[in-house]
Scaffold this motif. Structure first.
Motif, PDB file in Angstrom:
ATOM      1  N   ALA A  13       0.816  -1.217   0.000  1.00 42.72           N
ATOM      2  CA  ALA A  13       0.000   0.000   0.000  1.00 42.72           C
ATOM      3  C   ALA A  13       0.850   1.268   0.000  1.00 42.72           C
ATOM      4  CB  ALA A  13      -0.919   0.007   1.223  1.00 42.72           C
ATOM      5  N   GLY A  14       2.109   1.143   0.338  1.00 37.43           N
ATOM      6  CA  GLY A  14       2.972   2.309   0.408  1.00 37.43           C
ATOM      7  C   GLY A  14       3.625   2.721  -0.891  1.00 37.43           C
ATOM      8  N   TYR A  15       3.420   1.969  -1.966  1.00 38.66           N
ATOM      9  CA  TYR A  15       4.168   2.226  -3.196  1.00 38.66           C
ATOM     10  C   TYR A  15       3.474   3.052  -4.283  1.00 38.66           C
ATOM     11  CZ  TYR A  15       7.933  -0.978  -1.860  1.00 38.66           C
ATOM     12  OH  TYR A  15       9.000  -1.566  -1.227  1.00 38.66           O
ATOM     13  N   PRO A  16       2.193   2.860  -4.596  1.00 36.15           N
ATOM     14  CA  PRO A  16       1.660   3.357  -5.873  1.00 36.15           C
ATOM     15  C   PRO A  16       1.909   4.825  -6.188  1.00 36.15           C
ATOM     16  CG  PRO A  16       0.113   1.827  -4.898  1.00 36.15           C
ATOM     17  CD  PRO A  16       1.184   2.061  -3.865  1.00 36.15           C
ATOM     18  N   SER A  17       1.330   5.748  -5.428  1.00 36.04           N
ATOM     19  CA  SER A  17       1.459   7.150  -5.823  1.00 36.04           C
ATOM     20  C   SER A  17       2.856   7.694  -5.579  1.00 36.04           C
ATOM     21  CB  SER A  17       0.415   8.015  -5.104  1.00 36.04           C
ATOM     22  OG  SER A  17       0.650   8.056  -3.722  1.00 36.04           O
ATOM     23  N   VAL A  18       3.575   7.157  -4.587  1.00 29.55           N
ATOM     24  CA  VAL A  18       4.914   7.697  -4.338  1.00 29.55           C
ATOM     25  C   VAL A  18       5.884   7.309  -5.451  1.00 29.55           C
ATOM     26  CG1 VAL A  18       4.590   7.790  -1.845  1.00 29.55           C
ATOM     27  CG2 VAL A  18       5.678   5.806  -2.836  1.00 29.55           C
ATOM     28  N   VAL A  19       5.751   6.106  -5.996  1.00 35.00           N
ATOM     29  CA  VAL A  19       6.628   5.721  -7.104  1.00 35.00           C
ATOM     30  C   VAL A  19       6.262   6.498  -8.358  1.00 35.00           C
ATOM     31  CG1 VAL A  19       7.373   3.840  -8.601  1.00 35.00           C
ATOM     32  CG2 VAL A  19       7.121   3.446  -6.153  1.00 35.00           C
ATOM     33  N   GLU A  20       4.953   6.668  -8.614  1.00 33.92           N
ATOM     34  CA  GLU A  20       4.550   7.490  -9.764  1.00 33.92           C
ATOM     35  C   GLU A  20       5.114   8.886  -9.632  1.00 33.92           C
ATOM     36  OE1 GLU A  20       2.958  10.466 -11.891  1.00 33.92           O
ATOM     37  OE2 GLU A  20       2.107  10.289  -9.870  1.00 33.92           O
ATOM     38  N   THR A  21       4.992   9.477  -8.435  1.00 34.81           N
ATOM     39  CA  THR A  21       5.503  10.828  -8.217  1.00 34.81           C
ATOM     40  C   THR A  21       7.009  10.880  -8.403  1.00 34.81           C
ATOM     41  OG1 THR A  21       3.716  11.325  -6.668  1.00 34.81           O
ATOM     42  CG2 THR A  21       5.671  12.713  -6.556  1.00 34.81           C
ATOM     43  N   ALA A  22       7.727   9.913  -7.857  1.00 27.42           N
ATOM     44  CA  ALA A  22       9.182   9.896  -7.970  1.00 27.42           C
ATOM     45  C   ALA A  22       9.625   9.815  -9.429  1.00 27.42           C
ATOM     46  CB  ALA A  22       9.752   8.722  -7.176  1.00 27.42           C
ATOM     47  N   LEU A  23       9.027   8.916 -10.182  1.00 27.43           N
ATOM     48  CA  LEU A  23       9.379   8.777 -11.596  1.00 27.43           C
ATOM     49  C   LEU A  23       9.072  10.055 -12.366  1.00 27.43           C
ATOM     50  CD1 LEU A  23       8.022   5.171 -12.175  1.00 27.43           C
ATOM     51  CD2 LEU A  23      10.426   5.848 -12.287  1.00 27.43           C
ATOM     52  N   ARG A  24       7.927  10.656 -12.069  1.00 25.07           N
ATOM     53  CA  ARG A  24       7.503  11.877 -12.788  1.00 25.07           C
ATOM     54  C   ARG A  24       8.442  13.039 -12.522  1.00 25.07           C
ATOM     55  NH1 ARG A  24       3.790  14.962 -10.061  1.00 25.07           N
ATOM     56  NH2 ARG A  24       2.792  13.045  -9.347  1.00 25.07           N
ATOM     57  N   ILE A  25       8.788  13.278 -11.258  1.00 23.80           N
ATOM     58  CA  ILE A  25       9.585  14.463 -10.968  1.00 23.80           C
ATOM     59  C   ILE A  25      11.049  14.283 -11.370  1.00 23.80           C
ATOM     60  CG2 ILE A  25       8.012  15.312  -9.208  1.00 23.80           C
ATOM     61  CD1 ILE A  25       9.782  14.191  -7.048  1.00 23.80           C
ATOM     62  N   ILE A  26      11.554  13.057 -11.342  1.00 23.42           N
ATOM     63  CA  ILE A  26      12.901  12.822 -11.873  1.00 23.42           C
ATOM     64  C   ILE A  26      12.927  13.141 -13.363  1.00 23.42           C
ATOM     65  CG2 ILE A  26      14.592  11.020 -12.432  1.00 23.42           C
ATOM     66  CD1 ILE A  26      13.894   9.720  -9.743  1.00 23.42           C
ATOM     67  N   ARG A  27      11.861  12.734 -14.065  1.00 27.87           N
ATOM     68  CA  ARG A  27      11.775  13.049 -15.500  1.00 27.87           C
ATOM     69  C   ARG A  27      11.649  14.553 -15.717  1.00 27.87           C
ATOM     70  NH1 ARG A  27       7.383  10.694 -16.321  1.00 27.87           N
ATOM     71  NH2 ARG A  27       5.973  12.484 -16.437  1.00 27.87           N
ATOM     72  N   GLU A  28      10.782  15.207 -14.950  1.00 28.25           N
ATOM     73  CA  GLU A  28      10.523  16.630 -15.164  1.00 28.25           C
ATOM     74  C   GLU A  28      11.730  17.503 -14.856  1.00 28.25           C
ATOM     75  OE1 GLU A  28       5.694  16.639 -14.282  1.00 28.25           O
ATOM     76  OE2 GLU A  28       7.095  17.312 -12.743  1.00 28.25           O
ATOM     77  N   VAL A  29      12.528  17.118 -13.872  1.00 26.89           N
ATOM     78  CA  VAL A  29      13.679  17.947 -13.512  1.00 26.89           C
ATOM     79  C   VAL A  29      14.845  17.735 -14.469  1.00 26.89           C
ATOM     80  CG1 VAL A  29      14.991  16.463 -11.901  1.00 26.89           C
ATOM     81  CG2 VAL A  29      14.729  18.928 -11.425  1.00 26.89           C
ATOM     82  N   GLY A  30      14.779  16.669 -15.288  1.00 28.47           N
ATOM     83  CA  GLY A  30      15.755  16.468 -16.360  1.00 28.47           C
ATOM     84  C   GLY A  30      17.126  16.005 -15.923  1.00 28.47           C
ATOM     85  N   VAL A  31      17.247  15.415 -14.754  1.00 28.05           N
ATOM     86  CA  VAL A  31      18.554  14.972 -14.273  1.00 28.05           C
ATOM     87  C   VAL A  31      18.943  13.668 -14.958  1.00 28.05           C
ATOM     88  CG1 VAL A  31      17.584  13.734 -12.280  1.00 28.05           C
ATOM     89  CG2 VAL A  31      19.935  14.617 -12.185  1.00 28.05           C
ATOM     90  N   GLN A  32      20.231  13.555 -15.292  1.00 24.70           N
ATOM     91  CA  GLN A  32      20.728  12.419 -16.061  1.00 24.70           C
ATOM     92  C   GLN A  32      21.833  11.676 -15.307  1.00 24.70           C
ATOM     93  OE1 GLN A  32      19.344  11.629 -19.070  1.00 24.70           O
ATOM     94  NE2 GLN A  32      17.940  13.373 -18.775  1.00 24.70           N
ATOM     95  N   SER A  33      22.132  10.495 -15.789  1.00 27.02           N
ATOM     96  CA  SER A  33      23.228   9.701 -15.228  1.00 27.02           C
ATOM     97  C   SER A  33      24.518  10.520 -15.213  1.00 27.02           C
ATOM     98  CB  SER A  33      23.426   8.435 -16.067  1.00 27.02           C
ATOM     99  OG  SER A  33      24.531   7.699 -15.604  1.00 27.02           O
TER     100      SER A  33
END
Length: 297
Positions: free
Chosen positions: A117-137
């Motif tokens: 129960a602790g995963y769904p929205s927090v993982v979606e949020t994490a993936l989204r904001i990492i993408r939006e901020v544009g940080v790369q390897s």
């Protein structure tokens, strides 16, 4: 069935455990017998009425986004799932004995309902904001308020992608951040200097809403390299406030992959009963969470 509801906006005391009619799965939905529901800052922001100008709700209303449970009703147009399947996902009014999910996946092997129960929205949020901020390897990401659910996911996903992370948290959570692969430092007076001593910051995420957007812009040198999920005034600095926008279904697929490979784990710091929802949200508001808080039905 029993559901946590509120009839007016306000503090945790407005939450009540009431009897309501059971919901039924419509097209594209499944109904679950809820075993556990995730507690998110989003929940108490809704309860306070913070989103009324952008996503108004009518009262009385239920509350909760994330849940894990057993499928017991399937709506039209849904395939690939069966009655009795254990799933985790996102829906509406999940602080309840039964809830409708609009996005779900079978629970990864080895997870309890409480953990899932602790995963769904927090993982979606994490993936989204990492993408939006544009940080790369190879770059460095600064995460403010890194020890909570979203922070825990961000740190591990970033590590998996070869991104160096500096995380801020309370003194008590420094070892926790280090265990997730981050370079840890405390917030509070002098935090900007401490971060600068750790090296260049290419991008930054504000997960705490602690009024530090101006400092993050100064550290990165570019408001486009800062994203907040917690400061509603971020746009005043030219910084994106990220509330919605990602695919929960895709996030659940990615979460399942990382969990089953042993590369993502978000611990449950504390569990609450359904009639303790007010205490759960009060503790969520106070912060300093290490991982997730969940309500167990």
């Amino acid at each position: 069935m029993r559901r946590v509801s509120f009839t007016e906006f306000g503090g945790p005391e407005v939450l009540q455990l009431v009897d309501v009619e059971e919901p039924h799965a419509g097209p594209g939905q499944v109904r679950i017998a809820v075993r556990a529901a995730g507690v998110n800052p989003h929940d108490w922001r809704v309860r306070e009425g913070q989103f009324q100008q952008v996503r108004p709700i009518e009262l009385p209303a239920g509350i909760g986004l994330d849940a894990a449970g057993v499928v017991d009703e399937i709506g039209d147009g849904v395939d690939g799932i069966e009655i009795g399947d254990p799933v985790f996902g996102e829906g509406d009014n999940t602080y309840a004995e039964y809830a409708l999910l609009s996005a779900w996946a079978r629970m990864p092997a080895g997870l309890t309902f409480e953990e899932a129960a602790g995963y769904p929205s927090v993982v979606e949020t994490a993936l989204r904001i990492i993408r939006e901020v544009g940080v790369q390897s190879g770059q460095t990401l600064l995460v403010i308020g890194a020890s909570g659910g979203v922070g825990s996911a961000v740190l591990q996903i970033a590590r998996d992608r070869g991104i160096t992370v500096i995380g801020t948290a309370s003194a008590a959570n420094q070892d926790y951040l280090r265990a997730l692969g981050a370079t840890a430092t405390t917030y509070g007076e002098g935090w900007v200097g401490r971060v600068r001593e750790l090296g260049r910051v290419d991008a930054a995420l504000d997960l705490a809403g602690a009024g530090v957007i101006g400092e993050l812009v100064a550290l990165t040198g570019d408001p486009q390299r800062v994203v907040s999920i917690a400061d509603l005034g971020a746009s005043e600095f030219g910084v994106r406030f990220s509330g919605v926008g990602g695919s929960v279904t895709d996030a659940l697929v990615e979460a399942t992959r990382l969990i089953e490979q042993g590369r993502l784990h978000i611990p449950v710091e504390r569990s609450y009963r359904l009639d303790e929802a007010a205490a759960a949200q009060r503790d969520s508001f106070a912060g300093h969470t290490r991982g997730r808080r969940v309500i167990v039905i």
